[in-house]
Enzyme design. Structure first.
Site, PDB file in Angstrom:
ATOM      1  N   HIS A  17       0.849  -1.194   0.000  1.00  0.00           N
ATOM      2  CA  HIS A  17       0.000   0.000   0.000  1.00  0.00           C
ATOM      3  C   HIS A  17       0.886   1.246   0.000  1.00  0.00           C
ATOM      4  O   HIS A  17       1.875   1.295   0.718  1.00  0.00           O
ATOM      5  CB  HIS A  17      -0.885  -0.027   1.256  1.00  0.00           C
ATOM      6  CG  HIS A  17      -1.960   1.003   1.253  1.00  0.00           C
ATOM      7  ND1 HIS A  17      -1.746   2.314   1.617  1.00  0.00           N
ATOM      8  CD2 HIS A  17      -3.272   0.915   0.907  1.00  0.00           C
ATOM      9  CE1 HIS A  17      -2.880   2.986   1.506  1.00  0.00           C
ATOM     10  NE2 HIS A  17      -3.818   2.162   1.066  1.00  0.00           N
ATOM     11  N   CYS A  57      -3.510   2.541  -4.512  1.00  0.00           N
ATOM     12  CA  CYS A  57      -4.504   3.328  -3.781  1.00  0.00           C
ATOM     13  C   CYS A  57      -4.515   4.742  -4.341  1.00  0.00           C
ATOM     14  O   CYS A  57      -3.565   5.507  -4.149  1.00  0.00           O
ATOM     15  CB  CYS A  57      -4.190   3.328  -2.289  1.00  0.00           C
ATOM     16  SG  CYS A  57      -5.339   4.362  -1.368  1.00  0.00           S
ATOM     17  N   HIS A 114      -7.415   0.306  -4.478  1.00  0.00           N
ATOM     18  CA  HIS A 114      -8.332   1.068  -3.624  1.00  0.00           C
ATOM     19  C   HIS A 114      -8.649   2.320  -4.423  1.00  0.00           C
ATOM     20  O   HIS A 114      -7.730   3.069  -4.757  1.00  0.00           O
ATOM     21  CB  HIS A 114      -7.646   1.515  -2.330  1.00  0.00           C
ATOM     22  CG  HIS A 114      -7.301   0.392  -1.396  1.00  0.00           C
ATOM     23  ND1 HIS A 114      -6.539   0.582  -0.257  1.00  0.00           N
ATOM     24  CD2 HIS A 114      -7.617  -0.920  -1.420  1.00  0.00           C
ATOM     25  CE1 HIS A 114      -6.416  -0.571   0.375  1.00  0.00           C
ATOM     26  NE2 HIS A 114      -7.058  -1.499  -0.309  1.00  0.00           N
ATOM     27  N   ASP A 164     -12.803   3.231  -1.359  1.00  0.00           N
ATOM     28  CA  ASP A 164     -12.024   3.406  -0.137  1.00  0.00           C
ATOM     29  C   ASP A 164     -12.780   4.329   0.785  1.00  0.00           C
ATOM     30  O   ASP A 164     -13.998   4.430   0.691  1.00  0.00           O
ATOM     31  CB  ASP A 164     -10.629   3.899  -0.500  1.00  0.00           C
ATOM     32  CG  ASP A 164      -9.591   3.504   0.520  1.00  0.00           C
ATOM     33  OD1 ASP A 164      -9.960   2.942   1.553  1.00  0.00           O
ATOM     34  OD2 ASP A 164      -8.412   3.767   0.293  1.00  0.00           O
ATOM     35  N   HIS A 165     -12.065   5.008   1.632  1.00  0.00           N
ATOM     36  CA  HIS A 165     -12.713   5.858   2.633  1.00  0.00           C
ATOM     37  C   HIS A 165     -13.928   6.590   2.069  1.00  0.00           C
ATOM     38  O   HIS A 165     -13.882   7.096   0.954  1.00  0.00           O
ATOM     39  CB  HIS A 165     -11.744   6.935   3.120  1.00  0.00           C
ATOM     40  CG  HIS A 165     -10.455   6.393   3.606  1.00  0.00           C
ATOM     41  ND1 HIS A 165      -9.333   7.146   3.730  1.00  0.00           N
ATOM     42  CD2 HIS A 165     -10.106   5.149   3.993  1.00  0.00           C
ATOM     43  CE1 HIS A 165      -8.349   6.406   4.171  1.00  0.00           C
ATOM     44  NE2 HIS A 165      -8.787   5.184   4.334  1.00  0.00           N
ATOM     45  N   TYR A 183     -14.919   4.498   7.217  1.00  0.00           N
ATOM     46  CA  TYR A 183     -15.387   3.139   6.905  1.00  0.00           C
ATOM     47  C   TYR A 183     -16.861   2.900   7.221  1.00  0.00           C
ATOM     48  O   TYR A 183     -17.245   1.829   7.679  1.00  0.00           O
ATOM     49  CB  TYR A 183     -14.512   2.105   7.623  1.00  0.00           C
ATOM     50  CG  TYR A 183     -13.116   2.066   7.048  1.00  0.00           C
ATOM     51  CD1 TYR A 183     -12.860   1.414   5.851  1.00  0.00           C
ATOM     52  CD2 TYR A 183     -12.070   2.719   7.679  1.00  0.00           C
ATOM     53  CE1 TYR A 183     -11.597   1.411   5.302  1.00  0.00           C
ATOM     54  CE2 TYR A 183     -10.795   2.722   7.132  1.00  0.00           C
ATOM     55  CZ  TYR A 183     -10.566   2.067   5.941  1.00  0.00           C
ATOM     56  OH  TYR A 183      -9.318   2.059   5.387  1.00  0.00           O
TER      57      TYR A 183
HETATM   58  C1  DNO Z   1      -6.301   2.896   4.719  1.00  0.00           C
HETATM   59  C2  DNO Z   1      -5.999   1.542   4.270  1.00  0.00           C
HETATM   60  C3  DNO Z   1      -4.693   1.085   4.866  1.00  0.00           C
HETATM   61  C4  DNO Z   1      -4.189  -0.226   4.281  1.00  0.00           C
HETATM   62  C5  DNO Z   1      -2.933  -0.649   4.982  1.00  0.00           C
HETATM   63  C6  DNO Z   1      -2.401  -1.950   4.501  1.00  0.00           C
HETATM   64  O1  DNO Z   1      -7.415   3.241   4.732  1.00  0.00           O
HETATM   65  O2  DNO Z   1      -6.081   1.412   2.918  1.00  0.00           O
HETATM   66  O3  DNO Z   1      -4.912   0.948   6.238  1.00  0.00           O
HETATM   67  O4  DNO Z   1      -5.116  -1.218   4.405  1.00  0.00           O
HETATM   68  O5  DNO Z   1      -1.950   0.331   4.804  1.00  0.00           O
HETATM   69  O6  DNO Z   1      -1.443  -2.371   5.400  1.00  0.00           O
END
Ligand code: DNO
Length: 369
Positions: free
Chosen positions: A207, A245, A274, A319-320, A333
């Site tokens: 990530h 991401c 992501h 994602d978020h 989340y």
């Molecule tokens: C944040 C996530 C991260 C990810 C970690 C993997 O929102 O995408 O917490 O899962 O960095 O280790």
């Protein structure tokens, strides 16, 4: 491309599997078993009950996130070999339950970092926010306390209390570590685990640093195209891949996401993605936005198109999300905005696929006429 959703387990998530399975096209999870501290072996029994619990809802668990790397590995301490052996055992245990990809990070001390977990968006919702200036005058410990206080009672991924309890001691150790040393330690880690991944058919997906620059003066290795080229070159194997991401990389406007995606997609190194949007508000200052292109500064259409056209066939998730409609959940989340995110990504993908088909048909017709 398989659409998935991050889920922290029954005891640790406000969202239920019943809700997740009702999201259109969502076929599985990027799962998390949050009971394990970095460095511990994830036991088969715990994996079994998590995976079987999810499968009852018709969802797959082919990806697991946040198998955290112990700080001693990043610091290159003699104890690292034992922790690498534990990591190998975790890979074997996960793979024996059908897991095909592991999302991890190699960020020293902190995982993702924000200075406000509930920043008003202006329409009654709130979102995660970062301003580098807010870190001035804050010690890492003060920031941790601030994050804990704003996390609605949930543990944030990467902010596990046991991991941060020895914060000051760990930060002191990092004073001796520069970028080159950290990269050497990273190579040692990958050389230790990638052969096990190859044996088990598991791919590692690193990530990116979030935000995409070093914080508190601690080195970070994964926030640009050049960084990722270095990382995939440390051990040249398809099992040494990336979790693309968009929100993390996209926090730095200098990162051209569609071109980064095409670059690593063509090499077959994007294991999962992501996908979310951010609004740049100034130098090292941003707010997370809805997934919609026009709400933020990333072109989500071009991002999805680059994923599709580079032949990406891994796992993707929204994602978020913002906190909407009075929802109370782990910051970033909740259910609503991430489900809206999936609906939007589905729409983009359907249009992109249909356009590609039409283009193909046109070429075919013109070649036979
Ligand atoms: C944040 C996530 C991260 C990810 C970690 C993997 O929102 O995408 O917490 O899962 O960095 O280790």
């Amino acid at each position: 491309m398989k659409m998935t959703f991050r889920w922290f387990g029954e005891a640790d998530d406000s969202v239920t599997l019943e809700q997740i399975r009702q999201i259109p096209a969502c076929t599985g999870l990027m799962g998390v078993i949050s009971t394990y501290a970095a460095g511990e072996v994830w036991e088969r029994d715990a994996i079994h009950s998590y995976v079987e619990g999810v499968r009852k809802f018709g969802l797959e668990v082919e990806v697991i996130e946040s198998v955290n790397v112990h700080e001693d590995i990043k610091l290159g301490l003699p104890s690292r070999d034992a922790y690498i052996e534990n990591y190998r055992q975790t890979i074997r245990n996960l793979s024996s339950h059908g897991v095909k990809a592991i999302v991890y990070n190699f960020m020293p001390v902190f995982d993702w970092l924000r200075t406000d977990l509930a920043h008003p968006v202006g329409d009654g919702s709130n979102a995660l926010y970062y301003d580098d200036k807010d870190l001035e005058g804050l010690t890492p410990l003060m920031l941790v306390k601030q994050v804990e206080a704003g996390s609605n009672g949930f543990t944030l991924p990467g902010w596990e209390p046991e991991r941060l309890s020895e914060l000051e001691e760990v930060l002191e150790k990092y004073k001796k570590i520069d970028k080159e040393k950290l990269l050497e330690h990273y190579k040692y880690f990958l050389e230790g685990i990638i052969p096990t991944c190859e044996e088990c058919g598991v791919k590692m997906a690193v990530h990116p640093d979030d935000p995409a620059w070093p914080v508190f003066g601690i080195p970070r290795l994964a926030h640009s195209k050049e960084d990722f080229d270095k990382i995939i070159g440390l051990v040249d194997s398809p099992a040494n891949g990336l979790c693309l991401c968009t929100g993390s990389l996209g926090s730095n406007p200098a990162n051209d996401l569609p071109s980064i995606i095409r670059h690593f997609g063509m090499k077959g190194r994007i294991v999962c993605a992501h996908v979310r949007n951010v609004k740049h508000l100034g130098d090292k200052r941003f707010r997370e936005s809805s997934h919609l292109s026009s709400d933020g500064d990333l072109d989500m259409y071009e991002i999805m198109k680059a994923l599709f056209e580079s032949g990406f066939d891994g796992w993707i998730r929204p994602d978020h999300g913002r906190m909407l409609w009075g929802e109370r959940a782990r910051p970033g989340y909740g259910l609503y905005d991430r489900a809206l995110g999936i609906a939007y990504l589905n729409g983009l993908l359907e249009a992109i696929k249909k356009q590609a088909k039409q283009r193909f048909r046109r070429i075919l017709l013109s070649s036979i006429s």
